[in-house]
Design an enzyme around this catalytic site. Sequence first.
Site, PDB file in Angstrom:
ATOM      1  N   CYS A   1       0.821  -1.218   0.000  1.00 32.83           N
ATOM      2  CA  CYS A   1       0.000   0.000   0.000  1.00 32.83           C
ATOM      3  C   CYS A   1       0.856   1.270   0.000  1.00 32.83           C
ATOM      4  O   CYS A   1       0.346   2.356  -0.268  1.00 32.83           O
ATOM      5  CB  CYS A   1      -0.923   0.026   1.207  1.00 32.83           C
ATOM      6  SG  CYS A   1      -1.895  -1.463   1.383  1.00 32.83           S
TER       7      CYS A   1
ATOM      8  N   HIS B   1      -2.988   6.900   4.041  1.00 38.72           N
ATOM      9  CA  HIS B   1      -3.457   5.678   3.380  1.00 38.72           C
ATOM     10  C   HIS B   1      -4.830   5.332   3.954  1.00 38.72           C
ATOM     11  O   HIS B   1      -5.033   5.379   5.170  1.00 38.72           O
ATOM     12  CB  HIS B   1      -2.448   4.551   3.622  1.00 38.72           C
ATOM     13  CG  HIS B   1      -2.951   3.231   3.180  1.00 38.72           C
ATOM     14  ND1 HIS B   1      -3.589   3.040   1.966  1.00 38.72           N
ATOM     15  CD2 HIS B   1      -2.934   2.006   3.778  1.00 38.72           C
ATOM     16  CE1 HIS B   1      -3.929   1.773   1.842  1.00 38.72           C
ATOM     17  NE2 HIS B   1      -3.555   1.133   2.926  1.00 38.72           N
TER      18      HIS B   1
ATOM     19  N   ASN C   1     -10.197  -0.123   1.174  1.00 36.79           N
ATOM     20  CA  ASN C   1      -8.739  -0.020   1.065  1.00 36.79           C
ATOM     21  C   ASN C   1      -8.325  -0.410  -0.360  1.00 36.79           C
ATOM     22  O   ASN C   1      -8.397  -1.585  -0.731  1.00 36.79           O
ATOM     23  CB  ASN C   1      -8.102  -0.962   2.102  1.00 36.79           C
ATOM     24  CG  ASN C   1      -6.586  -0.918   2.081  1.00 36.79           C
ATOM     25  OD1 ASN C   1      -5.983  -0.364   1.163  1.00 36.79           O
ATOM     26  ND2 ASN C   1      -5.970  -1.520   3.079  1.00 36.79           N
TER      27      ASN C   1
HETATM   28  O1  UT7 Z   1      -3.287  -1.520   3.880  1.00 35.98           O
HETATM   29  C1  UT7 Z   1      -2.964  -2.260   5.011  1.00 35.98           C
HETATM   30  C2  UT7 Z   1      -3.955  -3.358   5.138  1.00 35.98           C
HETATM   31  N1  UT7 Z   1      -4.521  -3.729   6.346  1.00 35.98           N
HETATM   32  C3  UT7 Z   1      -4.930  -2.987   7.383  1.00 35.98           C
HETATM   33  O2  UT7 Z   1      -4.738  -1.822   7.505  1.00 35.98           O
HETATM   34  C4  UT7 Z   1      -5.678  -3.735   8.417  1.00 35.98           C
HETATM   35  C5  UT7 Z   1      -5.384  -3.285   9.815  1.00 35.98           C
HETATM   36  N2  UT7 Z   1      -6.284  -3.935  10.757  1.00 35.98           N
HETATM   37  C6  UT7 Z   1      -7.559  -3.562  10.904  1.00 35.98           C
HETATM   38  O3  UT7 Z   1      -8.019  -2.645  10.271  1.00 35.98           O
HETATM   39  C7  UT7 Z   1      -8.395  -4.294  11.928  1.00 35.98           C
HETATM   40  O4  UT7 Z   1      -7.566  -5.136  12.698  1.00 35.98           O
HETATM   41  C8  UT7 Z   1      -9.522  -5.138  11.280  1.00 35.98           C
HETATM   42  C9  UT7 Z   1     -10.589  -4.222  10.699  1.00 35.98           C
HETATM   43  C10 UT7 Z   1      -8.974  -6.052  10.205  1.00 35.98           C
HETATM   44  C11 UT7 Z   1     -10.198  -6.011  12.331  1.00 35.98           C
HETATM   45  O5  UT7 Z   1     -10.705  -5.208  13.388  1.00 35.98           O
HETATM   46  P1  UT7 Z   1     -10.421  -5.607  14.898  1.00 35.98           P
HETATM   47  O6  UT7 Z   1     -11.099  -4.621  15.734  1.00 35.98           O
HETATM   48  O7  UT7 Z   1      -8.936  -5.766  15.049  1.00 35.98           O
HETATM   49  O8  UT7 Z   1     -11.164  -6.975  15.007  1.00 35.98           O
HETATM   50  P2  UT7 Z   1     -10.581  -8.410  15.389  1.00 35.98           P
HETATM   51  O9  UT7 Z   1      -9.705  -8.938  14.313  1.00 35.98           O
HETATM   52  O10 UT7 Z   1     -10.039  -8.335  16.790  1.00 35.98           O
HETATM   53  O11 UT7 Z   1     -11.896  -9.274  15.426  1.00 35.98           O
HETATM   54  C12 UT7 Z   1     -12.926  -9.047  16.408  1.00 35.98           C
HETATM   55  C13 UT7 Z   1     -14.069  -9.983  16.142  1.00 35.98           C
HETATM   56  C14 UT7 Z   1     -13.653 -11.444  15.982  1.00 35.98           C
HETATM   57  O12 UT7 Z   1     -14.635 -12.234  16.576  1.00 35.98           O
HETATM   58  P3  UT7 Z   1     -14.387 -12.892  18.026  1.00 35.98           P
HETATM   59  O13 UT7 Z   1     -13.175 -13.736  17.876  1.00 35.98           O
HETATM   60  O14 UT7 Z   1     -14.191 -11.720  18.957  1.00 35.98           O
HETATM   61  O15 UT7 Z   1     -15.659 -13.647  18.268  1.00 35.98           O
HETATM   62  C15 UT7 Z   1     -13.693 -11.632  14.484  1.00 35.98           C
HETATM   63  O16 UT7 Z   1     -13.922 -12.984  14.123  1.00 35.98           O
HETATM   64  O17 UT7 Z   1     -14.739  -9.629  14.923  1.00 35.98           O
HETATM   65  C16 UT7 Z   1     -14.854 -10.768  14.080  1.00 35.98           C
HETATM   66  N3  UT7 Z   1     -14.837 -10.363  12.697  1.00 35.98           N
HETATM   67  C17 UT7 Z   1     -15.929  -9.992  12.011  1.00 35.98           C
HETATM   68  N4  UT7 Z   1     -17.228  -9.937  12.374  1.00 35.98           N
HETATM   69  C18 UT7 Z   1     -18.100  -9.492  11.459  1.00 35.98           C
HETATM   70  C19 UT7 Z   1     -13.753 -10.228  11.876  1.00 35.98           C
HETATM   71  N5  UT7 Z   1     -14.144  -9.799  10.647  1.00 35.98           N
HETATM   72  C20 UT7 Z   1     -15.501  -9.637  10.726  1.00 35.98           C
HETATM   73  C21 UT7 Z   1     -16.461  -9.211   9.802  1.00 35.98           C
HETATM   74  N6  UT7 Z   1     -17.746  -9.155  10.195  1.00 35.98           N
HETATM   75  N7  UT7 Z   1     -16.143  -8.852   8.554  1.00 35.98           N
END
Ligand code: UT7
Length: 327
Positions: free
Chosen positions: A114, A252, A282
């Site tokens: 990115c 970004h 993104n």
């Molecule tokens: O260009 C660079 C590319 N990447 C990034 O910039 C990504 C950086 N990271 C992020 O933006 C965040 O970490 C995410 C948006 C990817 C995830 O958010 P988070 O607040 O870190 O969530 P998490 O991974 O801790 O997941 C929390 C919960 C999990 O469920 P449990 O284990 O707590 O029951 C996930 O399974 O949310 C669940 N989950 C979802 N639920 C509904 C993960 N994806 C989804 C979804 N819909 N799409």
Amino acid sequence: MTRAVGILGLGHYVPEKIITNTDMEKIVETSDEWITERTGIKQRHIAAPEEATSDLAYNAAVEALKDAGVAPEELDLVIVGTASSDYIFPSTACLVQARLGAKNAAAFDLAAGCSGFVYSLAVASQMVKSGLYNKILIIGAETLSRIMNWTDRNTCVLFGDGAGAAVVGEVEEGYGVLGIDMGADGGKFLLQPAGGSRNPASEETVAAKGHTIHMNGQEVFKFAIQIMGKTAKRALAKANMKPEELDMLFPHQANYRIITSAAKRLKMPMDKVWVNVDKYANTSAASIPIALCEAQKAGALKKGDNIILDGFGAGLTWAAIVLKWSK
Ligand code: UT7
């Protein structure tokens, strides 16, 4: 010979088809509420079946050349920052160069995830500054939808397709690029594990979805919120400028929470931060040039404005560039 170097023209292109969060609810177990709260994303543009990265890049490039008043034959170099090239080789830049008729230009792709557009601007600006070249087309272009695992809700809701382009060349003294910071650390938290020389394509790699984006979101999140402030401050120091002198931040566009954290670290109010992650999700290397181009079209960029481009991505990489807007 040294000279002032900046952006002469901008263009962007996003595919017509939009997939909203409500549409995503029919594809994976997710909700508009979760995606909006955790990321700020509301929708993403997705390329048509016949569109590949070079097509998006070409459309953005045509607009940027027009905006700059530069003919394709005047270009000395085409750089495409991408993580989703048409082919593993040849480069997407070569495809765009040929299609534009930029027959005097060299061409290569730049792999910095990115951060690809900001890295490309760093490279291009120094090549023009040194006198090696006069006009360089840089493009951030992605069709991440093609390397997405549409059954993985952790990743498939986050990305979109698009392209943004800029023509880089000499500008009035005192304007253009004033400070650059770039870095990388080799962290494998975001990668496409198969299809390269480490895990060549096989029936097993396809079955394991190894040709799609794999990401440890939480690790990338932690990295992003600390590095965006750091790299921006380093670029500002090189420009001999304080954060309060900035008129606009172009971060970004990965996640609204990451964007607000970067703004906070630079003590910038959100009305000075360009945000479009809600509309495009993104788009990786395309996100910053799309934002810049939109800002220019909206009349939000004035000659003399101090702006900063602030990116991070796969690699892991990061890069920030301070510019005094010259148009
Ligand atoms: O260009 C660079 C590319 N990447 C990034 O910039 C990504 C950086 N990271 C992020 O933006 C965040 O970490 C995410 C948006 C990817 C995830 O958010 P988070 O607040 O870190 O969530 P998490 O991974 O801790 O997941 C929390 C919960 C999990 O469920 P449990 O284990 O707590 O029951 C996930 O399974 O949310 C669940 N989950 C979802 N639920 C509904 C993960 N994806 C989804 C979804 N819909 N799409």
